[in-house]
Design a protein around this motif. Structure first.
Motif, PDB file in Angstrom:
ATOM      1  N   UNK A  74      31.317  34.727  41.543  1.00 25.69           N
ATOM      2  CA  UNK A  74      31.633  36.119  42.369  1.00 25.69           C
ATOM      3  C   UNK A  74      33.148  36.464  42.248  1.00 25.69           C
ATOM      4  N   UNK A  75      33.957  35.476  42.510  1.00 25.95           N
ATOM      5  CA  UNK A  75      35.259  35.501  42.684  1.00 25.95           C
ATOM      6  C   UNK A  75      35.875  36.048  41.119  1.00 25.95           C
ATOM      7  N   UNK A  76      35.285  35.445  40.270  1.00 26.26           N
ATOM      8  CA  UNK A  76      35.736  35.593  38.690  1.00 26.26           C
ATOM      9  C   UNK A  76      35.459  37.232  38.544  1.00 26.26           C
ATOM     10  N   UNK A  77      34.205  37.712  38.670  1.00 26.87           N
ATOM     11  CA  UNK A  77      33.841  38.640  38.590  1.00 26.87           C
ATOM     12  C   UNK A  77      34.752  39.967  39.146  1.00 26.87           C
ATOM     13  N   UNK A  78      34.991  39.553  40.591  1.00 29.92           N
ATOM     14  CA  UNK A  78      35.861  40.545  41.295  1.00 29.92           C
ATOM     15  C   UNK A  78      37.416  40.538  40.607  1.00 29.92           C
ATOM     16  N   UNK A  79      38.004  39.568  40.737  1.00 28.73           N
ATOM     17  CA  UNK A  79      39.273  39.534  40.180  1.00 28.73           C
ATOM     18  C   UNK A  79      39.544  39.815  38.734  1.00 28.73           C
TER      19      UNK A  79
ATOM     20  N   UNK B 271      27.328  42.299  47.459  1.00 32.76           N
ATOM     21  CA  UNK B 271      27.711  43.427  46.727  1.00 32.76           C
ATOM     22  C   UNK B 271      28.423  44.245  47.546  1.00 32.76           C
ATOM     23  N   UNK B 272      28.127  44.145  48.823  1.00 37.85           N
ATOM     24  CA  UNK B 272      29.070  45.111  49.739  1.00 37.85           C
ATOM     25  C   UNK B 272      30.601  44.633  49.857  1.00 37.85           C
ATOM     26  N   UNK B 273      31.102  43.502  49.284  1.00 37.27           N
ATOM     27  CA  UNK B 273      32.274  43.206  49.344  1.00 37.27           C
ATOM     28  C   UNK B 273      33.040  43.805  48.080  1.00 37.27           C
ATOM     29  N   UNK B 274      32.010  44.232  47.242  1.00 37.58           N
ATOM     30  CA  UNK B 274      32.625  44.729  45.911  1.00 37.58           C
ATOM     31  C   UNK B 274      32.123  46.187  45.530  1.00 37.58           C
ATOM     32  N   UNK B 275      31.856  46.891  46.655  1.00 40.89           N
ATOM     33  CA  UNK B 275      31.171  48.211  46.285  1.00 40.89           C
ATOM     34  C   UNK B 275      32.275  48.977  45.790  1.00 40.89           C
ATOM     35  N   UNK B 276      33.395  48.944  46.196  1.00 38.78           N
ATOM     36  CA  UNK B 276      34.401  49.929  45.578  1.00 38.78           C
ATOM     37  C   UNK B 276      34.373  49.713  43.811  1.00 38.78           C
ATOM     38  N   UNK B 277      34.246  48.477  43.478  1.00 39.96           N
ATOM     39  CA  UNK B 277      34.325  48.195  42.160  1.00 39.96           C
ATOM     40  C   UNK B 277      32.914  48.586  41.493  1.00 39.96           C
TER      41      UNK B 277
ATOM     42  N   UNK C  54      33.540  49.643  37.556  1.00 36.34           N
ATOM     43  CA  UNK C  54      34.651  48.570  37.097  1.00 36.34           C
ATOM     44  C   UNK C  54      33.777  47.431  37.056  1.00 36.34           C
ATOM     45  N   UNK C  55      32.460  47.202  37.655  1.00 41.55           N
ATOM     46  CA  UNK C  55      31.703  46.192  37.721  1.00 41.55           C
ATOM     47  C   UNK C  55      30.228  46.519  37.565  1.00 41.55           C
ATOM     48  N   UNK C  56      29.419  45.962  37.043  1.00 44.21           N
ATOM     49  CA  UNK C  56      27.948  46.128  36.888  1.00 44.21           C
ATOM     50  C   UNK C  56      27.290  45.056  37.108  1.00 44.21           C
TER      51      UNK C  56
END
Length: 402
Positions: free
Chosen positions: A21-26, A46-52, A57-59
């Motif tokens: 999860x961290x790899x995908x986000x950063x 999902x909520x923590x990366x909603x903006x991505x 920027x993320x699928x």
């Protein structure tokens, strides 16, 4: 560069899934095109990366979204076949459109998906596997004991044989790179993998500070509380911790041991707690919400990891984030992470009296806890922050795809 992560869950439910999860986000924040394929995604993750997700920027593709699960690994054949079938279709579709692709897989079905597509697809992509520990390096007896906690002796024996064979099979497939979290795992892997010895890379674990409640991170105290966070399984060596705490409580009757986590050893450990006369000094909180974990991290004097077997030890980084020292078993890789008397203390595993001495020293001297905790926070920020790890990943991805 397109980066595809093959995971079991998109979640914070375990160390390996948390890291992906961290790899995908950063890596998304660094501007890379990120796709995650998983059995299912948890709402909080999902909520923590909603903006991505909202900005494409993320699928995240859920291959088995209606699946009910217990833990991280999925054992029913139908779900695993669906994961492979649906994942293959999506991967093939992406690969038909993209040229510069990194596929980064987690064990166990995710890596099989990556290997299958790698060997059957006409597309050329770089395939990386993450390995967190190598149970086979500890021997068959160790693996058997692992399964014996939840199975009868016959089933445990069969599972241990299959697990060792499967691990050896996976480790000896060909990859463009294998990522490990520690030097200990790297050395174990080089002994067991005959084809990947020269392309094993160490990228340490990390945690994401943004997931921890600032009101607790910024408002800490050093109360006479010893904290354990982790699974309740035999190799975590919690019997030694309870025996040590019995010695500690004789002199420090106000001291508390808080245990956060669940597992097959819980009932046995609770019975031992009663036999040791520690019912009023030890709290088993089970699998608690993140806010509960943050609360106790903010109050504890010290965090203890008495495990005799680890791939890394993310709870050490959590302790340091909250400026708390750690006491860990003198086994690798825990002993490699902690600088004795600087960021924490080492004790001789299975020696409960030695552990009791270390605990007592910090309960007596609050100043030492503060100094070690501050030093731990500095080490986390300079060596293990997610931004640092993302830079290491980025360099590695470019290296293997060159």
């Amino acid at each position: 560069m397109k980066i595809i992560y093959l995971a079991n869950l998109f979640s914070f439910s375990s160390g390996s899934e948390y890291l992906f999860w961290i790899y995908a986000k950063y890596m998304a924040l660094k501007g890379y095109d990120i796709t995650v394929l998983c059995y299912k995604a948890e709402n909080d993750a999902l909520r923590k990366v909603e903006y991505l997700l909202r900005n494409d920027m993320l699928k995240v593709y859920e291959l088995c979204p209606n699946l009910e699960h217990r833990g991280v690994l999925f054992t029913d054949i139908i779900s695993n076949l669906l994961y492979i079938k649906r994942g293959s279709i999506i991967l093939e579709k992406i690969l038909s459109k993209e040229k510069d692709v990194i596929v980064h897989s987690n064990p166990y079905m995710p890596v099989l998906l990556g290997l299958l597509v790698k060997n059957t697809s006409n597309s050329d992509f770089s395939h990386i596997l993450s390995i967190y520990d190598v149970a086979s390096s500890e021997g068959l007896k160790f693996i058997y004991k692992w399964f014996r906690e939840t199975s009868n002796s016959i089933v445990a024996g069969m599972k241990s044989l299959v697990a060792r064979a499967y691990e050896n099979l996976i480790l000896n497939m060909t990859y463009d790179g294998i990522i490990v979290l520690s030097l200990a795992t790297l050395n174990d892997l080089r002994k067991l993998s005959t084809v990947n010895r020269n392309n094993i890379f160490m990228v340490p674990g990390t945690i994401d500070p943004s997931l921890y409640d600032e009101k607790y991170v910024n408002n800490i105290s050093y109360e006479p509380i010893v904290l354990y966070i982790g699974r309740l399984v035999w190799y975590k060596n919690l019997e030694t911790l309870l025996l040590a705490f019995r010695e500690v409580s004789k002199e420090h009757k106000d001291a508390k041991l808080v245990i956060i986590g669940d597992g097959p050893s819980r009932e046995r450990l609770e019975r031992l707690t009663v036999r040791l006369g520690l019912r009023n000094n030890v709290n088993f909180l089970g699998k608690a919400p993140e806010s509960t974990k943050d609360y106790w991290l903010s109050r504890a004097r010290v965090v203890v990891n008495p495990s005799i077997y680890e791939g890394f030890g993310l709870t050490i980084l959590e302790a340091w984030l909250f400026k708390k020292p750690v006491i860990v078993s003198n086994v690798k890789p825990l002993a490699d992470l902690v600088e004795n008397s600087k960021t924490g203390l080492l004790f001789n595993n299975h020696d409960h009296r030695n552990l009791a001495e270390k605990l007592t020293s910090l309960l007596v001297d609050e100043g030492s806890s503060e100094r070690m905790g501050m030093r731990g926070r500095q080490v986390f920020e300079t060596k293990y922050s997610p931004n640092k790890i993302a830079i290491m990943l980025e360099k590695l991805y470019h290296k293997v795809s060159a």
